[in-house]
Design an enzyme around this catalytic site. Structure first.
Site, PDB file in Angstrom:
ATOM      1  N   SER A 118      32.013  38.395  20.928  1.00 40.30           N
ATOM      2  CA  SER A 118      30.936  38.686  21.877  1.00 40.30           C
ATOM      3  C   SER A 118      29.574  38.658  21.151  1.00 40.30           C
ATOM      4  CB  SER A 118      31.215  40.011  22.592  1.00 40.30           C
ATOM      5  OG  SER A 118      30.469  40.113  23.770  1.00 40.30           O
ATOM      6  N   ASP A 259      37.454  35.677  31.512  1.00 38.88           N
ATOM      7  CA  ASP A 259      36.426  36.231  30.613  1.00 38.88           C
ATOM      8  C   ASP A 259      35.055  36.281  31.280  1.00 38.88           C
ATOM      9  OD1 ASP A 259      34.971  36.942  28.299  1.00 38.88           O
ATOM     10  OD2 ASP A 259      36.126  35.564  27.040  1.00 38.88           O
ATOM     11  N   HIS A 286      37.948  39.318  28.392  1.00 35.63           N
ATOM     12  CA  HIS A 286      37.039  39.373  27.241  1.00 35.63           C
ATOM     13  C   HIS A 286      37.716  39.936  25.979  1.00 35.63           C
ATOM     14  CE1 HIS A 286      32.915  38.963  25.892  1.00 35.63           C
ATOM     15  NE2 HIS A 286      32.783  40.234  25.581  1.00 35.63           N
TER      16      HIS A 286
END
Length: 307
Positions: A118, A259, A286
């Protein structure tokens, strides 16, 4: 076979801070054993902690040393709540300097791989493109958008899939500036359960990171904002669209089918990075390191050790 980690506190002196700071670090495996390159894992947030990425320590059982750390201002590293809102302080440069300090301290700067998840992938993409460290061999960009504009666009589309009453609650609090209210936080969990982590109940290591952010939201609020899709912080205009082509090392892109880092946010990486592969995990959002753990480790391990 589980590997017992070693915990360290690495001194770090950011410019303009007059108190001693440390970066908390956890190492699985033996860094002095040079048969396999160490993997440094860089967490998201910004302002999260490493705990939710701990499944990646599975790779240490196969002989790959794995290094986790909490970025300054998060987790068990030094917190600087007095810098809340200080966008000139909380910058990519600060966190790249911290990373350089970490690999030097661990004496692995001549030979290492990186997995950034991320925000961690965003940060490490910039690091690979602009600093081009000689010791970096392979880069994994996991669940990371190439630009915040594309991220916000994708998040708003996903938000539109939530029940109408949940959407209304989110909007109401964002417009009123009451995003810290329990009602907003509860509504946000509906988004998380679909597009951030589909494991029920939420893994304890993931919840630990939320607890840290709740106790000190300095970094997250300053750089990001109150939530995943209400971006008011300094990263609002962040983009790697112009720099991605400068990433010279072999790169693996990972995202999940559900995601919040949707294909629309990942495809431009694939188009721009010269040596690149892209894998989408079909049952994941995610957090594929929890959602499809075994498959995830296999994909990462194969990439790190392929020739």
């Amino acid at each position: 076979m589980s590997v017992t980690p070693k915990e360290l506190e690495i001194p770090f002196s950011p410019a303009g801070v007059d108190k001693p700071c440390v970066t908390y670090c956890k190492v699985f495996g033996d860094l002095s054993n040079h048969t396999k390159r160490p993997l440094v894992v860089v967490h998201g947030g910004p302002g999260m902690c490493h705990d939710y990425l701990l499944p990646i320590a599975d790779l240490a059982a196969g002989g790959t040393p794995v290094v986790f750390y909490d970025q300054l201002g998060g987790g068990r590293s030094t917190h600087l709540p007095e810098r809340n809102g200080d966008t000139a302080f909380w910058t990519e440069t600060l966190f790249m300097d911290e990373f350089d300090n970490l690999v030097r301290h661990l004496e692995i700067e001549k030979d290492f791989d990186v997995l950034g998840q991320s925000w961690g992938g965003m940060l490490m993409s910039r690091y690979a493109a602009t600093r081009q460290p000689a010791g970096l061999h392979r880069l994994v960009i996991a669940n990371s958008p190439i630009s915040m504009e594309l991220w916000i666009e994708a998040a708003n589309e996903l938000r539109g899939q939530l029940p109408q009453d949940v959407q209304d609650t989110l909007t109401k609090h964002e417009e009123a500036g009451t995003t810290e209210s329990p009602e907003y936080q509860t509504a946000m969990l509906a988004f998380y359960a679909q597009f951030v982590c589909r494991v029920t109940p939420m893994p304890a290591d993931f919840m630990t990171c939320f607890k840290f952010i709740e106790e000190d939201p300095t970094v997250y609020f300053t750089m990001n904002g109150p939530s995943e899709f209400h971006i008011t912080g300094s990263l609002k205009t962040w983009s790697m669209l112009d720099d991605a082509a400068k990433i010279a090392v072999p790169t693996l892109l990972i995202n999940g089918f559900y995601d919040e880092a949707r294909d629309s946010t990942v495809a431009p990486w694939f188009e721009r990075i010269p040596h690149v592969r892209w894998v989408t995990l079909p049952q994941s959002s995610h957090m594929p390191q929890f959602e499809e753990r075994e498959k995830y480790m296999q994909i990462v391990s194969t990439f790190l050790h392929s020739h």
